[in-house]
Scaffold this motif. Structure first.
Motif, PDB file in Angstrom:
ATOM      1  N   ALA A 144      11.420  17.045   3.603  1.00  0.00           N
ATOM      2  CA  ALA A 144      10.074  16.493   4.321  1.00  0.00           C
ATOM      3  C   ALA A 144      10.510  15.006   4.298  1.00  0.00           C
ATOM      4  CB  ALA A 144       9.089  16.897   3.581  1.00  0.00           C
ATOM      5  N   GLU A 145      11.081  14.314   3.313  1.00  0.00           N
ATOM      6  CA  GLU A 145      11.299  13.142   3.406  1.00  0.00           C
ATOM      7  C   GLU A 145      12.081  12.618   4.453  1.00  0.00           C
ATOM      8  OE1 GLU A 145      13.583   9.703   0.667  1.00  0.00           O
ATOM      9  OE2 GLU A 145      12.016  11.259  -0.601  1.00  0.00           O
ATOM     10  N   LEU A 146      13.248  13.496   4.531  1.00  0.00           N
ATOM     11  CA  LEU A 146      14.305  13.083   5.522  1.00  0.00           C
ATOM     12  C   LEU A 146      13.791  13.211   7.018  1.00  0.00           C
ATOM     13  CD1 LEU A 146      17.603  14.457   3.968  1.00  0.00           C
ATOM     14  CD2 LEU A 146      16.546  12.166   4.158  1.00  0.00           C
ATOM     15  N   HIS A 147      12.893  14.232   7.158  1.00  0.00           N
ATOM     16  CA  HIS A 147      12.218  14.447   8.687  1.00  0.00           C
ATOM     17  C   HIS A 147      11.128  13.218   8.631  1.00  0.00           C
ATOM     18  CE1 HIS A 147      13.653  18.213   9.595  1.00  0.00           C
ATOM     19  NE2 HIS A 147      13.066  18.972   8.881  1.00  0.00           N
ATOM     20  N   VAL A 148      10.666  12.624   7.852  1.00  0.00           N
ATOM     21  CA  VAL A 148       9.910  11.509   7.940  1.00  0.00           C
ATOM     22  C   VAL A 148      10.500  10.315   8.347  1.00  0.00           C
ATOM     23  CG1 VAL A 148       8.185   9.718   6.851  1.00  0.00           C
ATOM     24  CG2 VAL A 148       7.848  12.283   6.279  1.00  0.00           C
ATOM     25  N   ARG A 149      11.945  10.214   7.480  1.00  0.00           N
ATOM     26  CA  ARG A 149      12.656   9.266   7.820  1.00  0.00           C
ATOM     27  C   ARG A 149      13.228   9.076   9.225  1.00  0.00           C
ATOM     28  NH1 ARG A 149      17.605   8.430   3.703  1.00  0.00           N
ATOM     29  NH2 ARG A 149      15.962   9.119   2.251  1.00  0.00           N
ATOM     30  N   THR A 150      13.149  10.223   9.876  1.00  0.00           N
ATOM     31  CA  THR A 150      13.830  10.400  11.155  1.00  0.00           C
ATOM     32  C   THR A 150      12.641  10.486  12.292  1.00  0.00           C
ATOM     33  OG1 THR A 150      14.221  12.522  11.040  1.00  0.00           O
ATOM     34  CG2 THR A 150      15.921  11.390  10.414  1.00  0.00           C
ATOM     35  N   GLY A 151      11.767  10.139  11.737  1.00  0.00           N
ATOM     36  CA  GLY A 151      10.361  10.449  12.921  1.00  0.00           C
ATOM     37  C   GLY A 151       9.687  11.684  13.219  1.00  0.00           C
ATOM     38  N   GLY A 197       0.814  -1.332   0.076  1.00  0.00           N
ATOM     39  CA  GLY A 197      -0.058   0.080   0.137  1.00  0.00           C
ATOM     40  C   GLY A 197       0.886   1.331   0.169  1.00  0.00           C
ATOM     41  N   LYS A 198       2.174   1.196   0.008  1.00  0.00           N
ATOM     42  CA  LYS A 198       2.764   2.495   0.012  1.00  0.00           C
ATOM     43  C   LYS A 198       4.294   1.889  -0.176  1.00  0.00           C
ATOM     44  CE  LYS A 198       3.780   2.183   5.199  1.00  0.00           C
ATOM     45  NZ  LYS A 198       3.938   2.996   6.459  1.00  0.00           N
ATOM     46  N   VAL A 199       5.263   2.967  -0.579  1.00  0.00           N
ATOM     47  CA  VAL A 199       6.781   2.818  -0.382  1.00  0.00           C
ATOM     48  C   VAL A 199       7.324   3.180   0.759  1.00  0.00           C
ATOM     49  CG1 VAL A 199       8.707   3.268  -1.602  1.00  0.00           C
ATOM     50  CG2 VAL A 199       6.668   3.257  -3.084  1.00  0.00           C
ATOM     51  N   PRO A 200       7.973   2.487   1.670  1.00  0.00           N
ATOM     52  CA  PRO A 200       8.412   2.618   2.958  1.00  0.00           C
ATOM     53  C   PRO A 200       9.634   3.551   2.573  1.00  0.00           C
ATOM     54  CG  PRO A 200       8.907   0.495   2.443  1.00  0.00           C
ATOM     55  CD  PRO A 200       8.192   0.642   1.300  1.00  0.00           C
ATOM     56  N   VAL A 201       9.693   4.725   3.260  1.00  0.00           N
ATOM     57  CA  VAL A 201      10.740   5.678   3.347  1.00  0.00           C
ATOM     58  C   VAL A 201      11.634   5.717   4.737  1.00  0.00           C
ATOM     59  CG1 VAL A 201       9.885   6.910   1.433  1.00  0.00           C
ATOM     60  CG2 VAL A 201       9.412   7.654   3.703  1.00  0.00           C
ATOM     61  N   ILE A 208       5.243  12.478  -4.491  1.00  0.00           N
ATOM     62  CA  ILE A 208       6.005  12.222  -3.527  1.00  0.00           C
ATOM     63  C   ILE A 208       5.498  13.025  -2.236  1.00  0.00           C
ATOM     64  CG2 ILE A 208       8.324  11.996  -2.073  1.00  0.00           C
ATOM     65  CD1 ILE A 208       7.766   9.709  -3.983  1.00  0.00           C
ATOM     66  N   ALA A 209       5.314  14.148  -2.331  1.00  0.00           N
ATOM     67  CA  ALA A 209       5.044  14.930  -1.216  1.00  0.00           C
ATOM     68  C   ALA A 209       3.569  14.887  -0.833  1.00  0.00           C
ATOM     69  CB  ALA A 209       4.920  16.620  -1.622  1.00  0.00           C
ATOM     70  N   ALA A 210       2.946  14.355  -1.776  1.00  0.00           N
ATOM     71  CA  ALA A 210       1.186  14.060  -1.473  1.00  0.00           C
ATOM     72  C   ALA A 210       1.145  12.648  -0.652  1.00  0.00           C
ATOM     73  CB  ALA A 210       0.415  13.909  -2.558  1.00  0.00           C
ATOM     74  N   GLU A 211       2.155  11.751  -1.098  1.00  0.00           N
ATOM     75  CA  GLU A 211       2.350  10.444  -0.307  1.00  0.00           C
ATOM     76  C   GLU A 211       2.759  10.521   0.995  1.00  0.00           C
ATOM     77  OE1 GLU A 211       4.869   7.063  -1.985  1.00  0.00           O
ATOM     78  OE2 GLU A 211       2.974   6.391  -2.638  1.00  0.00           O
ATOM     79  N   LEU A 212       3.708  11.687   1.301  1.00  0.00           N
ATOM     80  CA  LEU A 212       4.528  11.575   2.445  1.00  0.00           C
ATOM     81  C   LEU A 212       3.643  11.467   3.739  1.00  0.00           C
ATOM     82  CD1 LEU A 212       7.588  13.771   1.811  1.00  0.00           C
ATOM     83  CD2 LEU A 212       7.837  11.411   2.384  1.00  0.00           C
ATOM     84  N   PRO A 213       2.539  12.407   3.903  1.00  0.00           N
ATOM     85  CA  PRO A 213       1.699  12.106   5.038  1.00  0.00           C
ATOM     86  C   PRO A 213       1.385  10.678   5.541  1.00  0.00           C
ATOM     87  CG  PRO A 213       1.340  13.931   3.824  1.00  0.00           C
ATOM     88  CD  PRO A 213       2.009  13.368   2.788  1.00  0.00           C
ATOM     89  N   ASN A 214       1.384   9.842   4.584  1.00  0.00           N
ATOM     90  CA  ASN A 214       0.732   8.535   4.654  1.00  0.00           C
ATOM     91  C   ASN A 214       1.795   7.428   5.120  1.00  0.00           C
ATOM     92  OD1 ASN A 214      -1.900   9.386   4.520  1.00  0.00           O
ATOM     93  ND2 ASN A 214      -1.668   9.422   2.103  1.00  0.00           N
TER      94      ASN A 214
END
Length: 242
Positions: free
Chosen positions: A197-204, A89-93, A235-241
């Protein structure tokens, strides 16, 4: 005399942790055994890997790396991403497993990383061609001048965060570069903001990611720019999920 064949063997906690992930990437399981020890072989076209189970193995402590050279990193990433979305259901980042996006990286030919459920790194890079100036980042692998100053910042940050696994360094470089080039056009700022934004998600740090995504929403982009930057916007649209 026949040429040699080299097949990496990678550890994992359990075959049932890793095999579904590799199936999602389009690999076929060509062999599996449980005794006398858990062992499996997977293959996707010319890429063959073997996996062995180690009870008590900690993927976070893995230092195993495989370098995979392919003609087209973007095409392989797209295939991997489609399979991951279909299966999970998603690409894990973030976390383990995860996959980065194809990016230029300072001093290299660029590519992307796949970290499998065993914590093993698959470093996917573009094969060298006759037109390449050298193996370590000729002019064809450096951001072109017309792509702007921030493209060089992203390439430097990707070398730290994606290639070396130092997300904190990548975040610092992106934040500094975005501040230093605050006058850059929105279309040039967008890829750097998406990566930040992706790196912030990656670091929690989801609050920081949300703040960056809010900046992205405020960018004024033309229709043509949105078409050109469709992959970044997706990618930006997918990051919140994630």
């Amino acid at each position: 005399m026949p040429s040699a064949t080299v097949i990496p063997a990678l550890p994992c906690r359990d075959l049932d942790d890793s095999l579904p992930f590799y199936r999602a990437l389009g690999f076929k399981v060509t062999y599996r055994q449980e005794r006398p020890n858990p062992y499996a072989a997977v293959r996707r076209e010319d890429i063959e890997l073997h996996l062995f189970g180690v009870p008590g193995f900690d993927p976070a402590e893995s230092m195993h790396t495989v370098i995979v050279l392919v003609p087209d990193t973007a095409a392989l990433h797209a295939a991997f991403a489609a399979g991951l979305r279909e299966a999970f259901g998603k690409v894990p980042v973030s976390g383990i497993p995860r996959m980065t996006r194809p990016r230029r990286m300072q001093g290299t030919r660029g590519g992307f990383m796949v970290i499998d459920p065993g914590g093993n790194w698959l470093r996917i890079s573009r094969q060298r061609t006759a037109s390449d100036a050298d193996l370590d980042g000729g002019p064809q692998d450096r951001p072109a001048e017309e792509e702007g100053r921030i493209a060089r910042v992203v390439a430097a940050a990707a070398r730290q965060a994606d290639s070396h696994g130092d997300e904190a360094a990548g975040i610092r470089m992106l934040e500094s570069g975005l501040a230093r080039h605050a006058d850059a056009p929105p279309a040039q700022r967008l890829p750097a903001l998406v990566y930040l934004a992706e790196l912030h998600v990656r670091t929690g740090d989801h609050d920081a990611a949300a703040a960056v995504l809010a900046q992205i929403d405020e960018l004024e982009l033309s229709t043509a720019e949105r078409e050109t930057l469709a992959a970044d916007l997706a990618i930006a649209a997918e990051l919140p999920n994630t």
